[in-house]
Design a protein around this motif. Sequence first.
Motif, short mmCIF file in Angstrom:
data_model
loop_
_atom_site.label_atom_id
_atom_site.label_comp_id
_atom_site.label_asym_id
_atom_site.label_seq_id
_atom_site.Cartn_x
_atom_site.Cartn_y
_atom_site.Cartn_z
N HIS A 126 0.72 -1.08 -0.15
CA HIS A 126 -0.01 0.00 -0.01
C HIS A 126 0.87 1.29 0.01
CE1 HIS A 126 -3.61 -2.27 1.81
NE2 HIS A 126 -3.31 -2.79 0.55
N ALA A 127 1.81 1.31 0.97
CA ALA A 127 3.12 2.28 0.62
C ALA A 127 3.49 2.63 -0.61
CB ALA A 127 4.10 2.29 1.84
N ALA A 128 3.38 1.42 -1.39
CA ALA A 128 4.14 1.64 -2.82
C ALA A 128 3.02 2.01 -3.91
CB ALA A 128 4.84 0.41 -3.19
N GLY A 129 1.70 2.22 -3.11
CA GLY A 129 0.73 2.54 -4.09
C GLY A 129 0.01 1.52 -4.82
N ILE A 130 0.11 0.20 -4.20
CA ILE A 130 -0.41 -0.85 -5.04
C ILE A 130 -1.50 -1.59 -3.81
CG2 ILE A 130 0.07 -3.26 -5.56
CD1 ILE A 130 2.97 -2.18 -6.19
N VAL A 131 -2.62 -1.87 -4.83
CA VAL A 131 -3.55 -2.41 -3.96
C VAL A 131 -3.74 -3.92 -4.77
CG1 VAL A 131 -6.19 -2.56 -3.46
CG2 VAL A 131 -4.97 -0.39 -3.77
N HIS A 132 -3.79 -4.97 -3.49
CA HIS A 132 -3.48 -6.23 -4.22
C HIS A 132 -4.82 -6.77 -4.80
CE1 HIS A 132 -3.30 -10.72 -4.21
NE2 HIS A 132 -1.76 -10.62 -3.64
N ARG A 133 -6.00 -6.79 -4.08
CA ARG A 133 -7.32 -6.96 -4.74
C ARG A 133 -7.58 -8.59 -4.69
NH1 ARG A 133 -8.83 -3.71 -9.99
NH2 ARG A 133 -7.19 -4.77 -11.08
N ASP A 134 -6.69 -9.38 -4.38
CA ASP A 134 -7.19 -10.72 -4.45
C ASP A 134 -6.58 -11.49 -2.95
OD1 ASP A 134 -8.44 -12.97 -5.30
OD2 ASP A 134 -6.86 -13.73 -6.53
N LEU A 135 -6.80 -10.93 -2.08
CA LEU A 135 -5.93 -11.16 -1.03
C LEU A 135 -6.85 -12.48 -0.29
CD1 LEU A 135 -4.82 -8.10 0.82
CD2 LEU A 135 -3.24 -9.96 0.12
N LYS A 136 -6.25 -13.78 -0.12
CA LYS A 136 -6.97 -14.84 0.39
C LYS A 136 -5.84 -15.91 0.99
CE LYS A 136 -7.17 -16.54 -4.37
NZ LYS A 136 -7.89 -17.21 -5.30
N PRO A 137 -6.28 -16.82 1.67
CA PRO A 137 -5.43 -17.76 2.16
C PRO A 137 -4.47 -18.84 1.46
CG PRO A 137 -7.49 -17.99 3.39
CD PRO A 137 -7.82 -17.09 2.05
N ALA A 138 -5.14 -18.92 0.05
CA ALA A 138 -4.37 -19.48 -1.03
C ALA A 138 -3.35 -18.77 -1.50
CB ALA A 138 -5.19 -19.90 -2.06
N ASN A 139 -3.33 -17.33 -1.33
CA ASN A 139 -2.48 -16.44 -1.83
C ASN A 139 -0.91 -15.82 -0.61
OD1 ASN A 139 -3.10 -16.45 -4.29
ND2 ASN A 139 -4.41 -14.75 -4.48
N VAL A 140 -1.21 -16.69 0.25
CA VAL A 140 -0.25 -16.48 1.35
C VAL A 140 0.38 -17.88 1.69
CG1 VAL A 140 0.15 -15.94 3.98
CG2 VAL A 140 -1.84 -14.75 2.86
N LEU A 141 1.58 -17.80 1.20
CA LEU A 141 2.55 -18.99 1.30
C LEU A 141 3.31 -19.01 2.67
CD1 LEU A 141 4.07 -19.14 -2.15
CD2 LEU A 141 2.00 -19.90 -1.14
N LEU A 142 3.53 -20.23 3.13
CA LEU A 142 4.32 -20.14 4.66
C LEU A 142 5.51 -20.96 4.46
CD1 LEU A 142 1.33 -21.47 6.79
CD2 LEU A 142 2.28 -18.87 6.42
N ALA A 143 6.56 -20.06 4.44
CA ALA A 143 7.85 -20.87 4.06
C ALA A 143 8.65 -21.61 5.18
CB ALA A 143 8.84 -19.50 3.60
N GLY A 144 9.28 -22.58 4.62
CA GLY A 144 10.10 -23.28 5.68
C GLY A 144 9.17 -23.68 6.98
N LYS A 145 10.25 -24.49 7.85
CA LYS A 145 9.73 -24.97 9.11
C LYS A 145 9.08 -23.82 10.07
CE LYS A 145 12.75 -28.92 9.15
NZ LYS A 145 13.87 -29.70 9.98
N LYS A 158 -3.62 -3.53 -8.31
CA LYS A 158 -4.01 -2.10 -8.87
C LYS A 158 -3.03 -1.10 -8.43
CE LYS A 158 -7.39 1.41 -9.23
NZ LYS A 158 -8.67 1.71 -8.59
N LEU A 159 -2.23 -0.43 -9.24
CA LEU A 159 -1.36 0.75 -8.99
C LEU A 159 -2.35 1.93 -8.67
CD1 LEU A 159 1.41 0.17 -11.58
CD2 LEU A 159 1.75 0.25 -9.31
N SER A 160 -2.34 2.28 -7.40
CA SER A 160 -3.35 3.20 -6.90
C SER A 160 -2.81 4.66 -7.19
CB SER A 160 -3.74 3.29 -5.45
OG SER A 160 -2.73 3.23 -4.69
N ASP A 161 -1.66 4.94 -7.38
CA ASP A 161 -0.86 5.98 -7.88
C ASP A 161 -1.53 6.45 -9.21
OD1 ASP A 161 1.07 7.73 -9.48
OD2 ASP A 161 1.72 8.13 -7.30
N PRO A 162 -2.29 7.41 -9.53
CA PRO A 162 -2.66 7.72 -10.74
C PRO A 162 -1.93 7.72 -12.00
CG PRO A 162 -3.75 9.42 -9.11
CD PRO A 162 -2.58 8.69 -8.44
N GLU A 163 -0.89 8.39 -11.78
CA GLU A 163 0.11 8.42 -13.01
C GLU A 163 0.68 7.16 -13.31
OE1 GLU A 163 3.43 11.41 -12.24
OE2 GLU A 163 1.58 12.89 -11.98
#
Length: 714
Positions: A126-145, A158-163
């Motif tokens: 969000h700080a980079a001006g980006i909205v994910h739009r498809d956040l869900k458990p399948a799109n969160v990976l759990l790395a390693g032990k 979606k790039l929320s910064d207009p330019e």
Amino acid sequence: MLPAGSRVGDYEIEAELGEGGMARVYRARHALLDTPHAVKVLDSALRTNADARQRFLDEARIQAKHLDHPGIVKVTNIVATADHAALVMELIEGSSLEALMHELVNDPAEIRRIMLAVLDAVGHAHAAGIVHRDLKPANVLLAGKGRVPKVSDFGIAKLSDPERAASKKSTHAGARMGTLAYMSPEQIRRAKDVTPRSDIFSLGAMLYELATGAMPFEGADDFEVMEKIVHGRYRPPAEVNPRIDPVFVTVIDKALESAPGDRYQSCDDMAAALREDLKPVARPQDSVPNMAPPKSRVNLAIGGAVAGLVVIGAALFVVDPGGGSEPDPVRPPVVEDLAIYRKALGLHGKFMSATIETSAGIVRCNLLHDQSPIGVANFIGLASGQKPWRDGAGRIHTNQPYYDGTAVYRVIPAFLVQAGRPADTLDVPSNPGYTFADEKSALIHLPGSLALANSGPDTNGAELVFVLERAQRLDGTETIIGKCPDITVLTAISTLDRDSKDRPLLPVTIRSVRFEDKMVGLAEKPVEEKKQEKKQAKPERIHIVPLEGSPVEGPSDAKVTIVAFLDLAEPYSGKLWPSLRKVMRERAGSVNLVIKHVTVHPGTGNLAGLAMCAARNQGKAHAFAEAVWAELPRKDITPASLRKVAVSLGLDRAKFDADVDGALCWSRFETDTKLFGKLGITGVPQTFINGRGITGAQPYEKLLEMVDEELKSE
């Protein structure tokens, strides 16, 4: 599916890891470096689809250039050849959050740890001006032990910064993107202005599922799920899991607020609440006294900056919008404005219509001031110059009609015409300096509908949308302010040659808008023709309503045919029904009854109409309608309640469900709706007795009188 050993650029496929709607993900190894990677390969069927390929390029660009964070899956390369389009990512050894969902229900500490990590990663986006739009458990990976959360799949971000967003062409404006069960209400409505608070909603749905083991929004079909999301109806999490951490309940309820402004305003706020150390945070509009009206976001229909210039008589006076203590004259309309504006225009009748003169011809529309008083007040006030407004340069105008000289800025044949944008800035959405809440809105818009354009819920402005030949599924958030019986001029405008932005190449402008206290029809007849009709003993019967595809009760050779346009979600239709039934009993054998269902009430009417069609396919249309009016108030009409009525009547549930979703019922519904518009009908119930029209919930005696007149004339 690619077999092991096949090559994608410099990467050798080893095994498939998973698949999605557009692509498959493989474990692969770089042929020269011998390093492991995850390679996401676009399906071969979409390889030649320019839009799909661009989506892949966007995902790579977004993640590689803007999302350098330990909690976000890193994109390291892209493959774009004639044979393949693929993203190369770091390989995450582990599983997805979805796979461990039920395991975590009774582990609040682990839920909190995972959610805080995800919030940190999404907050970085969000700080980079980006909205994910498809956040869900399948799109969160759990790395390693250690199960380190990593957010993946920014393919529809979606790039929320207009330019920067202006260069992102692959996702069409207004397209609904994401996974339904986790979508925010504004995504359901296909609003183009999805914001970081839309991701907050999705994260709230994820937390609900983690903490209860169930999804917050479930239903028998997609329509029911969408309805629950839009209206914020979900089972309290403490009922699903009595052992849930009370902090989670508070956070879930706040994150799942229907209105974006009522949710957490940032991932940091939501994370602080999860840590139980969030102090009350004032909403922005409450924390800054004497704040100037906020700028409207750039969107399909409204937007632009605001400031001040006042017109008094013929002189212009510049006003400092930020100085002094004078109240801002530019404000949203209120219902009391309608009476003030009408009185000033000398309009005192029951009905009201607008004559919109354009450079291509005249459009006349009946205004729905009883149903949408605030929207109509806005339209009248701006059109007549009684309501102050701001232009794109921030100047305030008074006593100056808003629409005069504005242009048609978008046309799509047989679909819509959009107007009311300054002719010299067609690419810049404009508004009068404010927005206001929706009134009459619907998922299905009838032909000839006139609506105030907007970008989502409660964002009505000044620009106009005219719906053309077919009933349309629009955003479901516009305020409908009128019905235009004759769309000939609008249809002609929509067929003009247009550029890549759907702007007409031949400019069309609005010259003036006038108002009268009368209704307008399809066409005005010559005076002599009207006089001749009055001299006739009996007006000519007009058999204008085809019966095909509609439920008919009564003998095929009946001397009198009653055709009733009704809406199961409209109470006056229910009041007319007993009178119709009584006439059928009293004149049995001489009368048949035909029902045409049309939607005039927001939200529920189209669903009820499709359900009645499904009942008709099993020979129970009239019984179904009667049961709905007897048992279901409008607010209780849902897919589940309609299905319950069908089952109580002995209908086959599987066939009923299939027919509600089927193309045949939609086609019948659309045909009746189109006919409704062609006849110039502006409300229901509307009844035709051998072609003679009568409006409203008429008493039995009046209907019987008309039927008997027809029987005597035979």
